[in-house]
Design a protein around this motif. Sequence first.
Motif, PDB file in Angstrom:
ATOM      1  N   ALA A 559      -8.204 -17.530  14.329  1.00  0.00           N
ATOM      2  CA  ALA A 559     -10.094 -18.535  14.997  1.00  0.00           C
ATOM      3  C   ALA A 559     -10.988 -18.423  13.647  1.00  0.00           C
ATOM      4  CB  ALA A 559     -10.120 -18.451  16.309  1.00  0.00           C
ATOM      5  N   ALA A 560     -10.846 -18.936  12.984  1.00  0.00           N
ATOM      6  CA  ALA A 560     -12.384 -19.174  12.059  1.00  0.00           C
ATOM      7  C   ALA A 560     -13.316 -19.397  12.507  1.00  0.00           C
ATOM      8  CB  ALA A 560     -12.140 -20.798  10.703  1.00  0.00           C
ATOM      9  N   THR A 561     -14.545 -18.058  12.502  1.00  0.00           N
ATOM     10  CA  THR A 561     -15.584 -18.235  13.107  1.00  0.00           C
ATOM     11  C   THR A 561     -15.521 -18.246  14.584  1.00  0.00           C
ATOM     12  OG1 THR A 561     -16.313 -19.537  11.194  1.00  0.00           O
ATOM     13  CG2 THR A 561     -17.990 -19.132  12.887  1.00  0.00           C
ATOM     14  N   PRO A 562     -14.744 -17.408  14.886  1.00  0.00           N
ATOM     15  CA  PRO A 562     -14.728 -17.609  16.570  1.00  0.00           C
ATOM     16  C   PRO A 562     -16.074 -17.233  17.279  1.00  0.00           C
ATOM     17  CG  PRO A 562     -13.918 -15.049  16.019  1.00  0.00           C
ATOM     18  CD  PRO A 562     -14.777 -16.146  14.425  1.00  0.00           C
ATOM     19  N   VAL A 563     -16.488 -18.037  18.149  1.00  0.00           N
ATOM     20  CA  VAL A 563     -18.141 -18.181  18.754  1.00  0.00           C
ATOM     21  C   VAL A 563     -18.109 -18.198  20.304  1.00  0.00           C
ATOM     22  CG1 VAL A 563     -19.071 -19.591  16.791  1.00  0.00           C
ATOM     23  CG2 VAL A 563     -17.850 -20.406  19.215  1.00  0.00           C
ATOM     24  N   ASP A 564     -16.882 -18.033  21.163  1.00  0.00           N
ATOM     25  CA  ASP A 564     -16.709 -17.817  22.644  1.00  0.00           C
ATOM     26  C   ASP A 564     -15.113 -17.298  22.639  1.00  0.00           C
ATOM     27  OD1 ASP A 564     -17.687 -17.964  24.932  1.00  0.00           O
ATOM     28  OD2 ASP A 564     -17.633 -19.842  25.604  1.00  0.00           O
ATOM     29  N   ILE A 565     -15.001 -16.810  23.936  1.00  0.00           N
ATOM     30  CA  ILE A 565     -14.318 -15.839  24.340  1.00  0.00           C
ATOM     31  C   ILE A 565     -14.136 -16.255  25.744  1.00  0.00           C
ATOM     32  CG2 ILE A 565     -14.778 -13.771  23.925  1.00  0.00           C
ATOM     33  CD1 ILE A 565     -12.313 -12.940  23.805  1.00  0.00           C
ATOM     34  N   ALA A 566     -12.554 -16.655  26.816  1.00  0.00           N
ATOM     35  CA  ALA A 566     -12.743 -16.120  28.084  1.00  0.00           C
ATOM     36  C   ALA A 566     -11.792 -16.635  28.750  1.00  0.00           C
ATOM     37  CB  ALA A 566     -13.097 -17.791  28.721  1.00  0.00           C
ATOM     38  N   LEU A 567     -11.606 -15.392  30.394  1.00  0.00           N
ATOM     39  CA  LEU A 567     -10.255 -14.864  30.881  1.00  0.00           C
ATOM     40  C   LEU A 567     -10.075 -15.101  31.463  1.00  0.00           C
ATOM     41  CD1 LEU A 567     -11.644 -12.426  28.650  1.00  0.00           C
ATOM     42  CD2 LEU A 567     -10.372 -10.741  30.115  1.00  0.00           C
ATOM     43  N   THR A 568      -8.718 -15.314  31.755  1.00  0.00           N
ATOM     44  CA  THR A 568      -7.962 -16.369  33.405  1.00  0.00           C
ATOM     45  C   THR A 568      -8.679 -14.578  34.756  1.00  0.00           C
ATOM     46  OG1 THR A 568      -6.427 -15.144  32.720  1.00  0.00           O
ATOM     47  CG2 THR A 568      -6.498 -17.749  32.007  1.00  0.00           C
ATOM     48  N   PRO A 569      -9.102 -15.744  35.115  1.00  0.00           N
ATOM     49  CA  PRO A 569      -9.811 -14.422  36.442  1.00  0.00           C
ATOM     50  C   PRO A 569      -8.327 -13.150  36.769  1.00  0.00           C
ATOM     51  CG  PRO A 569      -9.976 -16.824  37.162  1.00  0.00           C
ATOM     52  CD  PRO A 569      -8.489 -17.002  35.817  1.00  0.00           C
ATOM     53  N   SER A 570      -7.050 -13.446  36.227  1.00  0.00           N
ATOM     54  CA  SER A 570      -6.383 -13.041  36.348  1.00  0.00           C
ATOM     55  C   SER A 570      -6.225 -11.378  35.678  1.00  0.00           C
ATOM     56  CB  SER A 570      -4.881 -13.228  36.774  1.00  0.00           C
ATOM     57  OG  SER A 570      -4.451 -13.476  35.260  1.00  0.00           O
ATOM     58  N   GLY A 571      -6.871 -12.053  34.366  1.00  0.00           N
ATOM     59  CA  GLY A 571      -7.217 -10.637  33.113  1.00  0.00           C
ATOM     60  C   GLY A 571      -5.710 -11.337  32.557  1.00  0.00           C
ATOM     61  N   ASP A 572      -4.637 -11.925  32.816  1.00  0.00           N
ATOM     62  CA  ASP A 572      -3.325 -11.743  31.853  1.00  0.00           C
ATOM     63  C   ASP A 572      -3.720 -13.062  30.797  1.00  0.00           C
ATOM     64  OD1 ASP A 572      -2.050 -10.625  34.174  1.00  0.00           O
ATOM     65  OD2 ASP A 572      -1.892 -12.573  34.613  1.00  0.00           O
ATOM     66  N   PHE A 573      -4.579 -13.487  30.563  1.00  0.00           N
ATOM     67  CA  PHE A 573      -5.034 -14.110  29.462  1.00  0.00           C
ATOM     68  C   PHE A 573      -6.002 -14.680  28.769  1.00  0.00           C
ATOM     69  CE2 PHE A 573      -1.159 -16.087  31.745  1.00  0.00           C
ATOM     70  CZ  PHE A 573      -0.129 -15.924  30.966  1.00  0.00           C
ATOM     71  N   ALA A 574      -6.413 -13.937  27.195  1.00  0.00           N
ATOM     72  CA  ALA A 574      -7.551 -14.479  26.860  1.00  0.00           C
ATOM     73  C   ALA A 574      -7.311 -15.882  25.650  1.00  0.00           C
ATOM     74  CB  ALA A 574      -8.084 -13.653  25.920  1.00  0.00           C
ATOM     75  N   TYR A 575      -8.312 -16.443  25.500  1.00  0.00           N
ATOM     76  CA  TYR A 575      -8.403 -17.226  25.049  1.00  0.00           C
ATOM     77  C   TYR A 575      -9.838 -17.162  24.017  1.00  0.00           C
ATOM     78  CZ  TYR A 575      -4.983 -19.150  28.092  1.00  0.00           C
ATOM     79  OH  TYR A 575      -3.579 -19.494  28.804  1.00  0.00           O
ATOM     80  N   LEU A 576      -9.541 -17.499  23.310  1.00  0.00           N
ATOM     81  CA  LEU A 576     -11.174 -17.501  21.732  1.00  0.00           C
ATOM     82  C   LEU A 576     -10.852 -19.093  21.155  1.00  0.00           C
ATOM     83  CD1 LEU A 576     -12.777 -14.638  20.435  1.00  0.00           C
ATOM     84  CD2 LEU A 576     -11.042 -14.660  18.443  1.00  0.00           C
ATOM     85  N   LEU A 577     -12.490 -18.999  20.435  1.00  0.00           N
ATOM     86  CA  LEU A 577     -12.286 -20.339  20.400  1.00  0.00           C
ATOM     87  C   LEU A 577     -13.317 -20.048  18.760  1.00  0.00           C
ATOM     88  CD1 LEU A 577     -13.381 -23.501  20.826  1.00  0.00           C
ATOM     89  CD2 LEU A 577     -14.725 -23.137  21.523  1.00  0.00           C
ATOM     90  N   GLY A 578     -11.982 -20.948  17.719  1.00  0.00           N
ATOM     91  CA  GLY A 578     -12.953 -20.892  16.648  1.00  0.00           C
ATOM     92  C   GLY A 578     -13.583 -22.110  16.124  1.00  0.00           C
ATOM     93  N   THR A 579     -14.772 -21.775  15.743  1.00  0.00           N
ATOM     94  CA  THR A 579     -15.543 -23.327  15.520  1.00  0.00           C
ATOM     95  C   THR A 579     -15.589 -23.405  13.506  1.00  0.00           C
ATOM     96  OG1 THR A 579     -17.687 -24.208  15.719  1.00  0.00           O
ATOM     97  CG2 THR A 579     -17.218 -22.020  14.438  1.00  0.00           C
ATOM     98  N   GLY A 580     -14.582 -22.970  13.426  1.00  0.00           N
ATOM     99  CA  GLY A 580     -14.357 -23.256  11.774  1.00  0.00           C
ATOM    100  C   GLY A 580     -13.279 -23.629  11.862  1.00  0.00           C
ATOM    101  N   SER A 581     -12.265 -23.520  12.555  1.00  0.00           N
ATOM    102  CA  SER A 581     -11.003 -23.804  12.863  1.00  0.00           C
ATOM    103  C   SER A 581     -10.819 -25.505  13.766  1.00  0.00           C
ATOM    104  CB  SER A 581      -9.718 -22.520  12.677  1.00  0.00           C
ATOM    105  OG  SER A 581     -10.252 -22.575  14.412  1.00  0.00           O
ATOM    106  N   SER A 582     -11.543 -25.058  14.312  1.00  0.00           N
ATOM    107  CA  SER A 582     -11.346 -26.190  15.582  1.00  0.00           C
ATOM    108  C   SER A 582     -10.541 -26.157  16.149  1.00  0.00           C
ATOM    109  CB  SER A 582     -11.536 -27.399  14.749  1.00  0.00           C
ATOM    110  OG  SER A 582     -12.523 -27.655  13.784  1.00  0.00           O
TER     111      SER A 582
END
Length: 668
Positions: A559-582
């Motif tokens: 993820a180019a230029t990652p600017v935010d991260i979110a986790l599911t309430p279970s803690g099983d998955f994480a998602y990283l938002l790359g603004t540079g790579s959209s």
Amino acid sequence: MFSHALAGARAAGLVLFAAALLGACGSDDPAETPPVTLPAARLVVDTGSAAPVAGGTFSLKATLLAADGSEVKGASVAWTSSNESVATVLSASDRAPAAAGAAPVGIYATIQTLAAGDADITATATLADGSRVSSVTHLVVQAAPAKSYTLALTPATLAVSAGGAAQTVAVSVRRSDGVDGAADLANWSWTSDDASFVVVIASDGHSARVASPASATAAASATLTACADAPAGRLCANAALSRAATPPAPTYSVGGTVSGLAAGKSLQLSDGNGDVQLVNANGAFAMPTSRPAATPYAVTVSGQPAGQTCTVANGIGTLPAANVTNIAITCVQAQFVVVANRDDRTISVYRADPRNGALAPVPGSPFPSGGAVNDMAFLPSGLVGLAVMVDTNTVVGFRLDPATGAMSAIAGTSAPTAYGAPHAVAVHPSGNWALIGAGTGVSSYAIDPATYALTFVSGAADGIGTGQTYGVALSPDGAHVYGANSRQDRVLKVTLDPSSGGFGPLAFLPTGGTGPNRLVVSPSGGHVYVANSTSASLGVGTIGSDGLLTAVNTYPTTAATPVDIALTPSGDFAYLLGTGSSSIVGYRLDPSSADGLPVAVVGTTPAGGNGQRLSIDPNGRYLYTTALSGSILAFAIDASTGTLTPVPGSPFATGNVNTAVVIVEPKP
């Protein structure tokens, strides 16, 4: 408005206007008050400029000034009301409570308004030498605004036959706050302008039975009128009555069942043919008017209950030669997605469809924000949100209507932020404290539970003096606060006293990369995850019992230029938002892992251009993110694989430079 006595025995001091609510003002510690050294010349009482309304509270502050204009400290200030039935002094503070029966003492007084009328609030300062100075604040208390009511008769049209069975016409009363208002009305009357339509009123006045005698064989029409006294005047509603000269064709009803409607809530249905039905309980329902076979119908929810979203299944069709009973209305906790459009100075609000996560703008959206919002966070009730304004360096409270989703600023809640331009805000799990990231530091504010005014409590700043705090996160128990300094490549960490909102020891933690932007603490509280935008990496820190990091690992990302991260309430998955790579890169986590590092890459999903924020709903079913200008994207999360799939209708239109995405579940 407030009025003031400026001379005579009632006012030895001068009254000045200040902020509408002074909960955001600082207070002096009585234990550190210096002795009085100058004679007092006048007593100044700060008040608000808004008209007080019966049933509310507000604060007054007394300041004793010497003849040279300097503040005289060490005096004891007592508060009294001339009319306790209109306004009373609840409490005053800067010292121990006064004895029973005595006037409350302290430079800060909390006033409660009880009824419309006039009252004088007198502040009397007693100096160490026994001399006194007084000031009088005159209050004109307004009556609380009345609720509005909508009256309707169902069915709105009624056909009767000569000698046929009497038919019931019921009244539906919807109050402006989204509940059934029938109990608020009195003195019901029902009349028909044609005596051949006989009206018999029910004992509670909320319905009537209409019939025609066997002798009334001619075709006719009439108007049925029901009236009642409401708090703001008399209301009336009409229904059209008709009688055919020949027997009418057979008619059939349209209905089904309602489930999940919370106690005390009101649901309004429409059928596309002009009928409206108010539903106040779960179980069977039928639309008011029976209609001939082959009549089309489309039952929809035209008024949602407060704090819930109700959906319709099997609501569209054509009447067969039989009653329709298979329409299913299901009500669940409402979810609203709130998007801050910084450049448009607006806030967009969407109602999320609980069946698929699709978004629909609520009526009136977008709403004016009054400033350039950088971030938002909501209290646990979901009824009040706090927005940080980067153009004015303030934090402002907004109220969310749980029935409609409409948002409006709360008067008197604006407070300046510490350390410069604010970029992040979070709310303590208790709902008592707001945590704001601005400049090089993090600060805490007390949230007044009645007015939602904010008062600065404590601050902690990076001693280097440069940097920008783009992200703020709390441990699940609210004991530790973390702020990401993107320019110093480290995380500021403080403990938070849950009783006072004060900060404990300050520490600095590594991030496992450079350019830390946003960060999040795992649901278990065992790890902190940091989006390192400059080094294009995911920093994973292991949190010890003291909130400090025992280890920090770096996980590279695509993820180019990652600017935010979110986790599911279970803690099983994480998602990283790359603004540079959209794009959004997903990772599988092992909640029991000691190091917290991803164990697999779920996949990469295209996202909006230059997106800034991610948000996952509390059930872990849907993820929402924005393109920087013009749209919000919604994805369904596969519970077993973590893959993302666009929901129906995604992307959805929104405003420009959307810098916050918050999912809210109001619980009125």
